[in-house]
Write a protein that holds these residues in place. Structure first.
Motif, PDB file in Angstrom:
ATOM      1  N   GLU A 479       0.824  -1.213   0.000  1.00  0.00           N
ATOM      2  CA  GLU A 479       0.000   0.000   0.000  1.00  0.00           C
ATOM      3  C   GLU A 479       0.864   1.271   0.000  1.00  0.00           C
ATOM      4  O   GLU A 479       0.394   2.346  -0.381  1.00  0.00           O
ATOM      5  N   LEU A 480       2.151   1.139   0.378  1.00  0.00           N
ATOM      6  CA  LEU A 480       3.013   2.325   0.397  1.00  0.00           C
ATOM      7  C   LEU A 480       3.397   2.786  -1.014  1.00  0.00           C
ATOM      8  O   LEU A 480       3.834   3.924  -1.199  1.00  0.00           O
ATOM      9  N   ALA A 481       3.295   1.894  -1.986  1.00  0.00           N
ATOM     10  CA  ALA A 481       3.544   2.270  -3.395  1.00  0.00           C
ATOM     11  C   ALA A 481       2.484   1.555  -4.212  1.00  0.00           C
ATOM     12  O   ALA A 481       2.731   0.524  -4.832  1.00  0.00           O
ATOM     13  N   SER A 482       1.282   2.125  -4.187  1.00  0.00           N
ATOM     14  CA  SER A 482       0.116   1.358  -4.631  1.00  0.00           C
ATOM     15  C   SER A 482       0.093   1.092  -6.138  1.00  0.00           C
ATOM     16  O   SER A 482      -0.633   0.226  -6.596  1.00  0.00           O
ATOM     17  N   LYS A 483       0.902   1.825  -6.915  1.00  0.00           N
ATOM     18  CA  LYS A 483       0.889   1.573  -8.364  1.00  0.00           C
ATOM     19  C   LYS A 483       2.084   0.732  -8.809  1.00  0.00           C
ATOM     20  O   LYS A 483       2.282   0.510  -9.999  1.00  0.00           O
ATOM     21  N   LEU A 484       2.893   0.316  -7.858  1.00  0.00           N
ATOM     22  CA  LEU A 484       3.964  -0.638  -8.173  1.00  0.00           C
ATOM     23  C   LEU A 484       3.512  -1.998  -7.668  1.00  0.00           C
ATOM     24  O   LEU A 484       2.702  -2.072  -6.751  1.00  0.00           O
ATOM     25  N   ALA A 485       4.053  -3.054  -8.236  1.00  0.00           N
ATOM     26  CA  ALA A 485       3.675  -4.389  -7.752  1.00  0.00           C
ATOM     27  C   ALA A 485       4.940  -5.191  -7.480  1.00  0.00           C
ATOM     28  O   ALA A 485       5.817  -5.278  -8.347  1.00  0.00           O
ATOM     29  N   VAL A 486       5.018  -5.747  -6.291  1.00  0.00           N
ATOM     30  CA  VAL A 486       6.155  -6.599  -5.957  1.00  0.00           C
ATOM     31  C   VAL A 486       6.127  -7.802  -6.901  1.00  0.00           C
ATOM     32  O   VAL A 486       5.072  -8.381  -7.137  1.00  0.00           O
ATOM     33  N   GLY A 487       7.277  -8.134  -7.486  1.00  0.00           N
ATOM     34  CA  GLY A 487       7.340  -9.239  -8.449  1.00  0.00           C
ATOM     35  C   GLY A 487       7.263  -8.767  -9.895  1.00  0.00           C
ATOM     36  O   GLY A 487       7.584  -9.511 -10.806  1.00  0.00           O
ATOM     37  N   GLU A 488       6.831  -7.505 -10.100  1.00  0.00           N
ATOM     38  CA  GLU A 488       6.777  -6.972 -11.472  1.00  0.00           C
ATOM     39  C   GLU A 488       7.990  -6.087 -11.731  1.00  0.00           C
ATOM     40  O   GLU A 488       8.645  -5.638 -10.796  1.00  0.00           O
ATOM     41  N   ALA A 515      24.092  -4.893  -9.105  1.00  0.00           N
ATOM     42  CA  ALA A 515      23.739  -4.416  -7.750  1.00  0.00           C
ATOM     43  C   ALA A 515      22.224  -4.382  -7.550  1.00  0.00           C
ATOM     44  O   ALA A 515      21.463  -4.153  -8.496  1.00  0.00           O
ATOM     45  N   PHE A 516      21.810  -4.604  -6.303  1.00  0.00           N
ATOM     46  CA  PHE A 516      20.432  -4.303  -5.892  1.00  0.00           C
ATOM     47  C   PHE A 516      20.339  -2.799  -5.677  1.00  0.00           C
ATOM     48  O   PHE A 516      21.316  -2.157  -5.283  1.00  0.00           O
ATOM     49  N   ARG A 517      19.130  -2.259  -5.901  1.00  0.00           N
ATOM     50  CA  ARG A 517      18.934  -0.841  -5.611  1.00  0.00           C
ATOM     51  C   ARG A 517      17.931  -0.696  -4.476  1.00  0.00           C
ATOM     52  O   ARG A 517      16.879  -1.351  -4.489  1.00  0.00           O
ATOM     53  N   ILE A 518      18.265   0.162  -3.501  1.00  0.00           N
ATOM     54  CA  ILE A 518      17.270   0.542  -2.496  1.00  0.00           C
ATOM     55  C   ILE A 518      16.821   1.937  -2.887  1.00  0.00           C
ATOM     56  O   ILE A 518      17.587   2.908  -2.753  1.00  0.00           O
ATOM     57  N   LEU A 519      15.605   2.038  -3.423  1.00  0.00           N
ATOM     58  CA  LEU A 519      15.092   3.353  -3.799  1.00  0.00           C
ATOM     59  C   LEU A 519      14.379   3.932  -2.585  1.00  0.00           C
ATOM     60  O   LEU A 519      13.398   3.361  -2.090  1.00  0.00           O
ATOM     61  N   VAL A 520      14.907   5.041  -2.101  1.00  0.00           N
ATOM     62  CA  VAL A 520      14.378   5.649  -0.881  1.00  0.00           C
ATOM     63  C   VAL A 520      13.487   6.817  -1.284  1.00  0.00           C
ATOM     64  O   VAL A 520      13.954   7.758  -1.944  1.00  0.00           O
ATOM     65  N   GLU A 618       4.059   9.887   3.671  1.00  0.00           N
ATOM     66  CA  GLU A 618       4.501   8.615   4.245  1.00  0.00           C
ATOM     67  C   GLU A 618       5.766   8.055   3.634  1.00  0.00           C
ATOM     68  O   GLU A 618       6.573   7.420   4.307  1.00  0.00           O
ATOM     69  N   GLY A 619       5.934   8.275   2.321  1.00  0.00           N
ATOM     70  CA  GLY A 619       7.119   7.753   1.640  1.00  0.00           C
ATOM     71  C   GLY A 619       7.112   6.242   1.538  1.00  0.00           C
ATOM     72  O   GLY A 619       6.135   5.564   1.888  1.00  0.00           O
ATOM     73  N   ALA A 620       8.228   5.695   1.049  1.00  0.00           N
ATOM     74  CA  ALA A 620       8.356   4.237   0.887  1.00  0.00           C
ATOM     75  C   ALA A 620       9.809   3.901   0.584  1.00  0.00           C
ATOM     76  O   ALA A 620      10.593   4.781   0.196  1.00  0.00           O
ATOM     77  N   VAL A 621      10.132   2.631   0.757  1.00  0.00           N
ATOM     78  CA  VAL A 621      11.435   2.109   0.333  1.00  0.00           C
ATOM     79  C   VAL A 621      11.134   0.972  -0.633  1.00  0.00           C
ATOM     80  O   VAL A 621      10.367   0.065  -0.306  1.00  0.00           O
ATOM     81  N   GLY A 635       8.585   0.396   4.513  1.00  0.00           N
ATOM     82  CA  GLY A 635       8.625   1.779   4.987  1.00  0.00           C
ATOM     83  C   GLY A 635      10.016   2.172   5.478  1.00  0.00           C
ATOM     84  O   GLY A 635      10.879   1.303   5.680  1.00  0.00           O
ATOM     85  N   LEU A 636      10.234   3.462   5.695  1.00  0.00           N
ATOM     86  CA  LEU A 636      11.565   3.923   6.099  1.00  0.00           C
ATOM     87  C   LEU A 636      11.941   3.459   7.505  1.00  0.00           C
ATOM     88  O   LEU A 636      13.119   3.383   7.835  1.00  0.00           O
ATOM     89  N   GLU A 637      10.909   3.140   8.313  1.00  0.00           N
ATOM     90  CA  GLU A 637      11.261   2.684   9.661  1.00  0.00           C
ATOM     91  C   GLU A 637      11.435   1.166   9.722  1.00  0.00           C
ATOM     92  O   GLU A 637      11.869   0.644  10.735  1.00  0.00           O
ATOM     93  N   ASP A 638      11.164   0.488   8.576  1.00  0.00           N
ATOM     94  CA  ASP A 638      11.175  -0.983   8.614  1.00  0.00           C
ATOM     95  C   ASP A 638      12.549  -1.566   8.284  1.00  0.00           C
ATOM     96  O   ASP A 638      12.684  -2.430   7.402  1.00  0.00           O
TER      97      ASP A 638
END
Ligand code: FAD
Length: 670
Positions: A479-488, A515-520, A618-621, A635-638
């Protein structure tokens, strides 16, 4: 000379077609970390015309990620529209009945482009040679003769369990005569088509002279050796599926015609003379796929001598009638027998892998084979690179067949439906049950477009895809990035570089490096509480306990394994670079770590937060895998979730990890 010698290699790739060349290119990014690769192909000649030519949007995105999309776009022929031609119900005359866009608008920044397979292979190999500093070059005229696996050591990461013997062929032995072309410069693709059995094809590369035989000990082998895969047969793995009784011919030619849509992709169904598909190619050539009036009993082989360029052209003329069709040059021709077959397994012991046509074969008209084949090794090889260089656990390799087997099955089902509709005769009033409903055909085409563009892939939960925690410990907060889908696949949006004010597509900032990317996405950090939250997250990233520190060997650059990139949503001019925490968020030696979602001077406002469905409060990672698929949204606190995600498949660096930031703190200007 006759003799044997033994050498060692991390990865042996058998076959330098699209799957093998992609494997070589993806692995080339690991050669500076000591990984070695050899590519063997039994043929001496490189392809310079014919074969596959359609590159879908997803493949083009991958080429962008690899860094050579501009040259492919310059050389290729872009397709924009599909036109459907069918018999008029009253007169039977061929008429245009519908037009649809070739790629669904808005799906990707790249639209389906035609460039023949030989050029695609050349781009990949050139890129592999550049990144490996010349270490990866295909070795042609090399015929593997035996493959043995020492099963007792397959779980030992340092072992070389596979022994290959490879015969060096002479140029003559490895260059079938058909490919050299006739007196008019027309080349035949029949010698590598599905009209040949594996035995007939193998007989073309017979050893006439005694040549050197080499023994190669490999940690991993990738069988990219096409539909008749020798590697697959060594593993005793079967292909399951059927052949139909439809035979098609293919002509690449310079057309002389009064048919108005010859520079469009067309699907043409005639009343009684069969079907044609038109594909406008580069160099002003046009490809015609033509259903041939040859019916075969499934299981029996087609008489290849009937499949001549003249016969194929004559059949096309009958379909296009009353339009004329002539040519002053036929560049290439081939024939194929439609069948859909899928391998029982994608390899053995996660030591020998199969990829591309070695795993799935189907009709070429939906333009999927080369794309799916390259996407197989695009999926496999970053994992292989990470495992061989000691960064990831061997368990990661299992996700290759788990992820790609599903894609291959979907492809086979799609192609079965698609090619049946293409090959059937249009339904008429008196044979509605047998004929093809042309509306259904158009609908399948239109809905299949998402799949055909390579955009319907959604990898399931696994140790490297943290959706709902069903397969691993980790659960996303989608729900933190509702137009992205994990796995896509992660799609691009325009962002603005905070340091230079230039507008960039985000995917160009995260090219493939392994490399993996952490998009903050910290949100509107002009608000003090949101900036504080970003500072806390940055303190985590910079600490010795963070995933960046834990998994990065100290002799590698700080962000070569996991690379954080920040996109904030504050007004750009309200904050200075030095207001941001260093070094993970802003780095004074690397200005490409910090971006803004906001207006640019020349390219408008990308509205990235809106595109991704991320709230500015709220932001997202978002964790993006090296192949651009989304592994986790949190989330940024997770930070515990981030730790748990990477712990599932990564190995802590042996030397204790990154010993803390070496970047001096730079004082902000007065
Ligand atoms: P291949 O391309 O078959 O490459 C296999 C390589 O392995 C070859 O270089 C071969 O020499 C080598 N090899 C084989 N056996 C051995 C051995 N024993 N030892 C060493 N080397 C070996 N796909 C699309 O995506 N879009 C299209 O538009 C499209 N159009 C097509 C049109 C036609 C007419 C045809 C015939 C196919 C088309 N395809 C298309 C399908 C596409 O060509 C294949 O799916 C794709 O080439 C598969 O790639 P690959 O690397 O797995 O295998």
């Amino acid at each position: 000379a006759n003799g044997t010698d033994v050498s060692y290699v991390d990865v042996a790739i058998i076959g330098a077609g699209p799957a093998g060349c992609m494997a070589a290119d993806v692995l080339s990014r690991f050669t500076d970390r000591g990984l070695s690769v050899r590519v063997f192909d039994k043929r001496s000649a490189k392809l310079d015309n014919g074969q596959a030519d359609g590159l879908n949007s997803r493949t083009l995105e991958i080429f962008e990620s690899l860094g050579f999309i501009e040259s492919v776009e310059k050389e290729g022929s872009r397709m924009s529209e599909i036109n459907f031609w069918n018999p008029c119900p009253d007169t039977g005359r061929l008429v245009r009945t519908a037009k649809i866009p070739d790629t669904i608008p808005g799906l990707s920044r790249f639209q389906q482009t035609i460039l023949h397979q030989g050029r695609v292979e050349a781009h990949l190999l050139q890129d592999a040679a550049t990144h490996s500093k010349g270490a990866i070059l295909p070795e042609r005229s090399m015929l593997p003769e035996s493959l043995e696996i020492d099963e007792s050591v397959v779980d030992d990461v340092d072992a070389y369990p596979i022994t290959l013997t490879i015969r060096h062929l002479s140029d003559e032995e490895s260059n079938p005569s058909g490919y050299k072309g006739d007196e008019n410069g027309t080349r035949s693709g029949l010698f590598r088509s599905s009209l040949l059995s594996a035995a007939e094809e193998e007989a073309l590369y017979k050893k006439q002279q005694e040549q050197r035989v080499e023994t190669v000990k490999a940690k991993y082998v990738i069988g990219c050796d096409g539909a008749h895969s020798w590697t697959r047969r060594q593993l005793g793995v079967n292909m399951i599926g059927d052949q139909t009784n439809f035979v098609w011919g293919v002509l690449d030619m310079k057309p002389l015609t009064n048919f108005p849509d010859i520079r469009m992709r067309c699907a043409i169904h005639s009343a009684n003379a069969g079907s044609v598909m038109v594909i406008p190619q580069e160099r002003d050539l046009v490809r015609l796929y033509i259903q041939l009036p040859i019916q075969v009993v499934p299981g029996e082989r087609v008489d290849k001598s009937k499949v001549t360029p003249e016969f194929i052209l004559e059949t096309a003329r009958r379909v296009l009638h009353p339009y004329t069709l002539d040519t002053d040059h036929i560049d290439w021709f081939t024939g194929y027998h439609i069948g859909q077959r899928l391998t029982e397994s994608f390899g053995k012991h996660n030591r020998v892998f199969l990829a591309g046509d070695a795993c799935h074969t189907h009709s070429p008209k939906a333009g999927q084979g080369m794309n799916t084949s390259m996407q197989d090794t695009w999926n496999l090889c970053w994992k292989l690179g990470a495992v061989i260089t000691g960064v990831a656990k061997r368990e990661l390799l299992q996700t290759y067949s788990d992820e790609r087997q599903v894609v291959a099955k979907t492809l086979i089902d799609f192609d079965t439906k698609f090619s049946k509709l293409f090959s059937g005769k249009p339904a008429s009033a008196d044979d509605v049950d047998d004929g093809v409903d042309l509306k259904e055909f158009k609908d399948v085409f239109a809905t299949g477009n998402l799949f055909a563009a390579g955009m319907s892939i959604n990898y399931t939960d696994s140790i490297v895809v943290g959706k709902d925690g069903s397969k691993g410990a980790v659960r996303s907060r989608p729900e933190l990035a509702s137009k992205l889908a994990v796995g896509e696949r992660f799609f691009s949006a325009q962002v603005v570089n905070h340091a230079s004010a230039t507008a960039d597509q985000l995917t160009t900032r995260i090219p493939y490096t392994g490399a993996f990317r952490i998009l903050v996405f910290p949100g509107d950090v002009a608000k003090p509480q949101l900036m504080q939250r970003l500072e806390k997250f940055a303190a985590y990233l910079d600490s010795p306990e963070s995933v960046v520190s834990k998994y990065t060997p100290s002799n590698l650059p700080r962000w070569s394994i996991i690379d954080p990139v920040t996109i904030h949503a504050a007004e750009r001019t309200s904050l200075e670079l030095y207001d941001f925490p260093q070094p993970s968020i802003f780095h004074p030696h690397n200005y490409k770590r910090l971006y803004v979602d906001g207006p640019s001077h020349h390219r408008g406002d990308g509205k990235a937060y809106e595109a991704y469905g991320i709230s500015k409060e709220e932001g997202a990672v978002v964790v993006v895998r090296p192949d651009q698929y989304i592994g986790l949204i949190t989330g940024l606190e997770d930070t515990d979730t981030l730790d748990a995600y990477f712990a599932q498949f990564m190995l802590p660096a042996k030397d204790g990890g990154f010993p803390g930031s070496k970047v001096p703190k730079v004082l902000p200007p007065d």
